[in-house]
Design a protein around this motif. Structure first.
Motif, PDB file in Angstrom:
ATOM      1  N   LEU A   1       3.562  -8.568   3.948  1.00 54.05           N
ATOM      2  CA  LEU A   1       2.347  -9.388   3.846  1.00 54.05           C
ATOM      3  C   LEU A   1       1.213  -8.459   3.423  1.00 54.05           C
ATOM      4  N   ASP A   2       0.634  -8.751   2.258  1.00 57.36           N
ATOM      5  CA  ASP A   2      -0.419  -7.870   1.730  1.00 57.36           C
ATOM      6  C   ASP A   2      -1.303  -8.714   0.823  1.00 57.36           C
ATOM      7  N   ASN A   3      -2.611  -8.515   0.903  1.00 52.31           N
ATOM      8  CA  ASN A   3      -3.502  -9.328   0.061  1.00 52.31           C
ATOM      9  C   ASN A   3      -3.881  -8.620  -1.241  1.00 52.31           C
TER      10      ASN A   3
ATOM     11  N   GLY B   1       0.829  -1.213   0.000  1.00 50.84           N
ATOM     12  CA  GLY B   1       0.000   0.000   0.000  1.00 50.84           C
ATOM     13  C   GLY B   1       0.860   1.258   0.000  1.00 50.84           C
ATOM     14  N   PHE B   2       0.183   2.371   0.103  1.00 43.48           N
ATOM     15  CA  PHE B   2       0.849   3.668  -0.025  1.00 43.48           C
ATOM     16  C   PHE B   2       1.928   3.853   1.061  1.00 43.48           C
ATOM     17  N   ILE B   3       1.533   3.931   2.314  1.00 43.10           N
ATOM     18  CA  ILE B   3       2.503   4.218   3.377  1.00 43.10           C
ATOM     19  C   ILE B   3       3.440   3.026   3.575  1.00 43.10           C
ATOM     20  N   GLY B   4       2.851   1.809   3.579  1.00 44.95           N
ATOM     21  CA  GLY B   4       3.651   0.609   3.809  1.00 44.95           C
ATOM     22  C   GLY B   4       4.778   0.451   2.799  1.00 44.95           C
TER      23      GLY B   4
ATOM     24  N   ILE C   1      -1.447   0.119  -8.899  1.00 43.40           N
ATOM     25  CA  ILE C   1      -0.652   1.080  -8.112  1.00 43.40           C
ATOM     26  C   ILE C   1       0.185   0.289  -7.095  1.00 43.40           C
ATOM     27  N   LYS C   2      -0.430  -0.733  -6.504  1.00 41.16           N
ATOM     28  CA  LYS C   2       0.299  -1.557  -5.523  1.00 41.16           C
ATOM     29  C   LYS C   2       1.420  -2.351  -6.205  1.00 41.16           C
ATOM     30  N   ARG C   3       1.156  -2.818  -7.431  1.00 40.55           N
ATOM     31  CA  ARG C   3       2.212  -3.560  -8.137  1.00 40.55           C
ATOM     32  C   ARG C   3       3.408  -2.644  -8.437  1.00 40.55           C
TER      33      ARG C   3
ATOM     34  N   PRO D   1      -8.414  -5.174  -3.777  1.00 44.08           N
ATOM     35  CA  PRO D   1      -8.701  -4.340  -4.964  1.00 44.08           C
ATOM     36  C   PRO D   1      -9.630  -3.155  -4.691  1.00 44.08           C
ATOM     37  N   TYR D   2      -9.669  -2.638  -3.468  1.00 40.36           N
ATOM     38  CA  TYR D   2     -10.615  -1.532  -3.244  1.00 40.36           C
ATOM     39  C   TYR D   2     -10.128  -0.229  -3.896  1.00 40.36           C
ATOM     40  N   TYR D   3      -8.838  -0.187  -4.267  1.00 35.95           N
ATOM     41  CA  TYR D   3      -8.431   0.768  -5.306  1.00 35.95           C
ATOM     42  C   TYR D   3      -7.483   0.028  -6.238  1.00 35.95           C
ATOM     43  N   ASP D   4      -7.110   0.669  -7.357  1.00 39.31           N
ATOM     44  CA  ASP D   4      -6.461  -0.075  -8.434  1.00 39.31           C
ATOM     45  C   ASP D   4      -5.179  -0.791  -7.992  1.00 39.31           C
TER      46      ASP D   4
ATOM     47  N   PRO E   1     -17.214   3.947  11.529  1.00 34.65           N
ATOM     48  CA  PRO E   1     -16.778   2.585  11.886  1.00 34.65           C
ATOM     49  C   PRO E   1     -15.254   2.459  11.793  1.00 34.65           C
ATOM     50  N   TYR E   2     -14.654   3.108  10.805  1.00 33.64           N
ATOM     51  CA  TYR E   2     -13.191   3.064  10.672  1.00 33.64           C
ATOM     52  C   TYR E   2     -12.525   3.570  11.948  1.00 33.64           C
ATOM     53  N   GLY E   3     -12.983   4.727  12.453  1.00 33.07           N
ATOM     54  CA  GLY E   3     -12.411   5.294  13.672  1.00 33.07           C
ATOM     55  C   GLY E   3     -12.572   4.340  14.854  1.00 33.07           C
TER      56      GLY E   3
ATOM     57  N   THR F   1      -3.830  12.469   7.966  1.00 27.25           N
ATOM     58  CA  THR F   1      -3.947  12.577   6.499  1.00 27.25           C
ATOM     59  C   THR F   1      -2.597  12.637   5.776  1.00 27.25           C
ATOM     60  N   VAL F   2      -2.175  11.456   5.355  1.00 25.80           N
ATOM     61  CA  VAL F   2      -0.846  11.318   4.749  1.00 25.80           C
ATOM     62  C   VAL F   2      -0.970  11.419   3.217  1.00 25.80           C
ATOM     63  N   TYR F   3       0.012  12.058   2.577  1.00 22.75           N
ATOM     64  CA  TYR F   3      -0.036  12.193   1.123  1.00 22.75           C
ATOM     65  C   TYR F   3       1.372  12.085   0.556  1.00 22.75           C
TER      66      TYR F   3
ATOM     67  N   SER G   1      -3.833 -12.611   3.396  1.00 22.00           N
ATOM     68  CA  SER G   1      -4.592 -11.709   4.265  1.00 22.00           C
ATOM     69  C   SER G   1      -4.182 -11.813   5.735  1.00 22.00           C
ATOM     70  N   VAL G   2      -4.216 -10.668   6.402  1.00 20.09           N
ATOM     71  CA  VAL G   2      -3.955 -10.666   7.846  1.00 20.09           C
ATOM     72  C   VAL G   2      -5.089 -11.357   8.606  1.00 20.09           C
ATOM     73  N   THR G   3      -6.200 -11.601   7.929  1.00 19.13           N
ATOM     74  CA  THR G   3      -7.296 -12.320   8.597  1.00 19.13           C
ATOM     75  C   THR G   3      -7.076 -13.839   8.535  1.00 19.13           C
TER      76      THR G   3
ATOM     77  N   THR H   1     -12.675   1.067  14.722  1.00 14.84           N
ATOM     78  CA  THR H   1     -11.716  -0.048  14.602  1.00 14.84           C
ATOM     79  C   THR H   1     -10.319   0.406  15.036  1.00 14.84           C
ATOM     80  N   LYS H   2      -9.996   1.672  14.756  1.00 12.24           N
ATOM     81  CA  LYS H   2      -8.652   2.156  15.102  1.00 12.24           C
ATOM     82  C   LYS H   2      -8.521   2.366  16.613  1.00 12.24           C
ATOM     83  N   VAL H   3      -9.605   2.805  17.269  1.00  8.99           N
ATOM     84  CA  VAL H   3      -9.571   2.932  18.737  1.00  8.99           C
ATOM     85  C   VAL H   3      -9.390   1.544  19.348  1.00  8.99           C
TER      86      VAL H   3
HETATM   87  N1  LIG Z   1      -3.148   7.527   4.274  1.00 13.17           N
HETATM   88  C1  LIG Z   1      -3.617   8.169   5.329  1.00 13.17           C
HETATM   89  O1  LIG Z   1      -3.912   9.358   5.243  1.00 13.17           O
HETATM   90  C2  LIG Z   1      -3.767   7.477   6.660  1.00 13.17           C
HETATM   91  C3  LIG Z   1      -4.169   8.259   7.764  1.00 13.17           C
HETATM   92  C4  LIG Z   1      -4.315   7.633   8.988  1.00 13.17           C
HETATM   93  C5  LIG Z   1      -4.054   6.291   9.126  1.00 13.17           C
HETATM   94  N2  LIG Z   1      -3.702   5.553   8.049  1.00 13.17           N
HETATM   95  C6  LIG Z   1      -3.433   4.128   8.250  1.00 13.17           C
HETATM   96  O2  LIG Z   1      -2.167   3.832   7.703  1.00 13.17           O
HETATM   97  C7  LIG Z   1      -2.140   2.507   7.173  1.00 13.17           C
HETATM   98  C8  LIG Z   1      -1.718   2.530   5.714  1.00 13.17           C
HETATM   99  O3  LIG Z   1      -2.645   3.332   4.969  1.00 13.17           O
HETATM  100  P1  LIG Z   1      -2.451   3.659   3.424  1.00 13.17           P
HETATM  101  O4  LIG Z   1      -2.933   5.024   3.180  1.00 13.17           O
HETATM  102  O5  LIG Z   1      -1.104   3.268   3.004  1.00 13.17           O
HETATM  103  O6  LIG Z   1      -3.549   2.689   2.799  1.00 13.17           O
HETATM  104  P2  LIG Z   1      -3.419   1.611   1.628  1.00 13.17           P
HETATM  105  O7  LIG Z   1      -4.812   1.137   1.391  1.00 13.17           O
HETATM  106  O8  LIG Z   1      -2.666   2.186   0.484  1.00 13.17           O
HETATM  107  O9  LIG Z   1      -2.550   0.454   2.280  1.00 13.17           O
HETATM  108  C9  LIG Z   1      -3.105  -0.582   3.039  1.00 13.17           C
HETATM  109  C10 LIG Z   1      -2.608  -1.890   2.473  1.00 13.17           C
HETATM  110  O10 LIG Z   1      -3.194  -2.927   3.264  1.00 13.17           O
HETATM  111  C11 LIG Z   1      -3.550  -3.974   2.391  1.00 13.17           C
HETATM  112  N3  LIG Z   1      -4.603  -4.782   2.992  1.00 13.17           N
HETATM  113  C12 LIG Z   1      -5.918  -4.477   3.087  1.00 13.17           C
HETATM  114  N4  LIG Z   1      -6.577  -5.488   3.659  1.00 13.17           N
HETATM  115  C13 LIG Z   1      -5.655  -6.443   3.918  1.00 13.17           C
HETATM  116  C14 LIG Z   1      -5.724  -7.740   4.470  1.00 13.17           C
HETATM  117  N5  LIG Z   1      -6.882  -8.279   4.867  1.00 13.17           N
HETATM  118  N6  LIG Z   1      -4.582  -8.454   4.591  1.00 13.17           N
HETATM  119  C15 LIG Z   1      -3.390  -7.951   4.170  1.00 13.17           C
HETATM  120  N7  LIG Z   1      -3.271  -6.730   3.616  1.00 13.17           N
HETATM  121  C16 LIG Z   1      -4.398  -5.992   3.500  1.00 13.17           C
HETATM  122  C17 LIG Z   1      -4.005  -3.316   1.116  1.00 13.17           C
HETATM  123  O11 LIG Z   1      -3.935  -4.191  -0.015  1.00 13.17           O
HETATM  124  C18 LIG Z   1      -3.048  -2.130   1.029  1.00 13.17           C
HETATM  125  O12 LIG Z   1      -1.949  -2.447   0.201  1.00 13.17           O
HETATM  126  C19 LIG Z   1      -3.554   1.957   7.402  1.00 13.17           C
HETATM  127  O13 LIG Z   1      -3.556   1.265   8.617  1.00 13.17           O
HETATM  128  C20 LIG Z   1      -4.395   3.205   7.526  1.00 13.17           C
HETATM  129  O14 LIG Z   1      -5.563   2.962   8.267  1.00 13.17           O
HETATM  130  C21 LIG Z   1      -3.547   6.114   6.809  1.00 13.17           C
END
Ligand SMILES: NC(=O)c1ccc[n+]([C@@H]2O[C@H](COP(=O)([O-])OP(=O)(O)OC[C@H]3O[C@@H](n4cnc5c(N)ncnc54)[C@H](O)[C@@H]3O)[C@@H](O)[C@H]2O)c1
Length: 327
Positions: A30-32, A10-13, A41-43, A35-38, A152-154, A182-184, A63-65, A156-158
């Motif tokens: 470890l990443d599944n 993903g983006f930050i990871g 981009i992850k590739r 496909p909730y976005y294209d 609901p997202y908030g 809000t990371v960019y 999946s982490v699940t 889960t994070k709490v």
């Molecule tokens: N981008 C932001 O502004 C922001 C702000 C606050 C917190 N966060 C947190 O930072 C983290 C990274 O966010 P991001 O913006 O990079 O999002 P992202 O969606 O780009 O990255 C998340 C990654 O997790 C993977 N993923 C989703 N479900 C999964 C599963 N079941 N098993 C394994 N992998 C799975 C996705 O494929 C994706 O590559 C997340 O925990 C997000 O909640 C992001």
């Protein structure tokens, strides 16, 4: 060190993974590839990691699940340190499908915590969010501000943060929660304001602001977030703690949209659409705790970061733009 980054495609990871590989560590992602976005981009992001790490980089698709997979990944790679970034990110996605956010963000986290504690992992860093705060009672938010998530997202994070604190105390797994604001930056998720604004402006379309545009955000450049994470390799001062990771200052959405118009040179005016309820009105971080504990000091201002993002976007338009517009 042998490090597991969940959500590392993903983006930050992926930025974090590149940073760790450049610093000489071995990284398993470890990443599944959800496909909730294209997914392309992850590739691309995984390609960057491979280029940075060669043999020191391993990708496990899953999946982490999946509890068994999480356990075998931690055990087989002798993981010493975990950065947990995998999540169903985003407020709107959680409003549309709360159970999915719960399953990935809390059950998935529990799988990781159990596996990490059993393997004697040195430290577990959990990606949390400013969304835990919800409605602001005062600003900037310090970590003592009440958590009243509005999505609901908030929630889960709490929950995830509390689990991490309990695992620190009860199961001897030192955990740190980082509340990102809000990371960019390059390769960011396409469904976020900055990408939309830049993409529309470069195509001669007006940026669309939801609500009156007076809402404010700390936009944090991804390099600053990576720095905060890397700092945690060096110190145990933040074990068991929760810290804000924000930026140098905040900006209203209208100001941001106008800045993107100016920087791209687009001949358009900002337009406004209906507000979205689950979004917080203001986010603004007090980062003094992270500064005190780990020396965190964000350096990229919003103007510098947005200019860098626009430059990057122009150079990578060929592959990134169709994915953003198509998403
Ligand atoms: N981008 C932001 O502004 C922001 C702000 C606050 C917190 N966060 C947190 O930072 C983290 C990274 O966010 P991001 O913006 O990079 O999002 P992202 O969606 O780009 O990255 C998340 C990654 O997790 C993977 N993923 C989703 N479900 C999964 C599963 N079941 N098993 C394994 N992998 C799975 C996705 O494929 C994706 O590559 C997340 O925990 C997000 O909640 C992001």
């Amino acid at each position: 060190m042998r490090i597991l980054v969940t959500g590392g495609a993903g983006f930050i990871g992926s930025h974090l993974t590149e940073g760790l590989l450049r610093a000489g560590h071995d990284v398993v992602v470890l990443d599944n590839l959800d496909p909730y976005y294209d997914v392309d981009i992850k590739r691309h992001s995984l390609g960057r990691c491979r280029d940075a790490g060669g043999d020191r980089f391993t990708f496990v698709e899953g999946s982490v699940t999946d509890e068994a997979l999480v356990r075998s990944t931690v055990a087989e790679h002798d993981v010493e340190f975990v950065y947990h970034q995998a999540a169903q990110a985003g407020v709107r996605a959680s409003v549309e499908n709360p159970k999915k956010s719960h399953e990935v963000n809390t059950t998935g986290l529990l799988n990781l915590l159990e596996a990490a504690a059993d393997a004697g992992v040195e430290r577990f860093v959990n990606a949390s969010s400013s969304s835990v705060y919800g409605r602001d009672e005062y600003l900037p938010y310090d970590e003592d501000h009440p958590t009243n998530p509005r999505s609901p997202y908030g929630v889960t994070k709490v929950a995830a943060e509390h689990y991490c604190t309990v695992w620190t105390d009860l199961f001897d797994l030192p955990c740190v929660n980082l509340r990102y604001f809000t990371v960019y930056g390059p390769r960011m998720r396409p469904n976020m304001a900055i990408t939309n604004f830049v993409s529309r402006c470069l195509n001669g379309e007006p940026p669309v602001v939801y609500g009156d545009g007076e809402q404010t955000r700390d936009f944090t450049y991804v390099d600053d977030v990576v720095e905060a994470n890397l700092d945690l390799l060096e110190t145990d001062a933040a074990d068991g703690e929760t810290m804000n990771v924000g930026s140098t200052g905040n900006i209203s959405i209208t100001e941001l949209a106008r800045y993107v118009v100016e920087e791209t040179g687009a001949d358009v005016e900002v337009v406004y659409d209906e507000a979205r309820d689950a979004d917080a009105r203001h986010t603004h971080a007090d980062v003094s705790k992270a500064e005190r504990l780990i020396g965190y000091e964000p350096t990229t201002t919003i103007r510098e970061g947005v200019s860098q993002f626009i430059d990057w976007y122009r150079k990578n338009r060929e592959w990134y733009e169709p994915l953003v517009i198509g998403s």
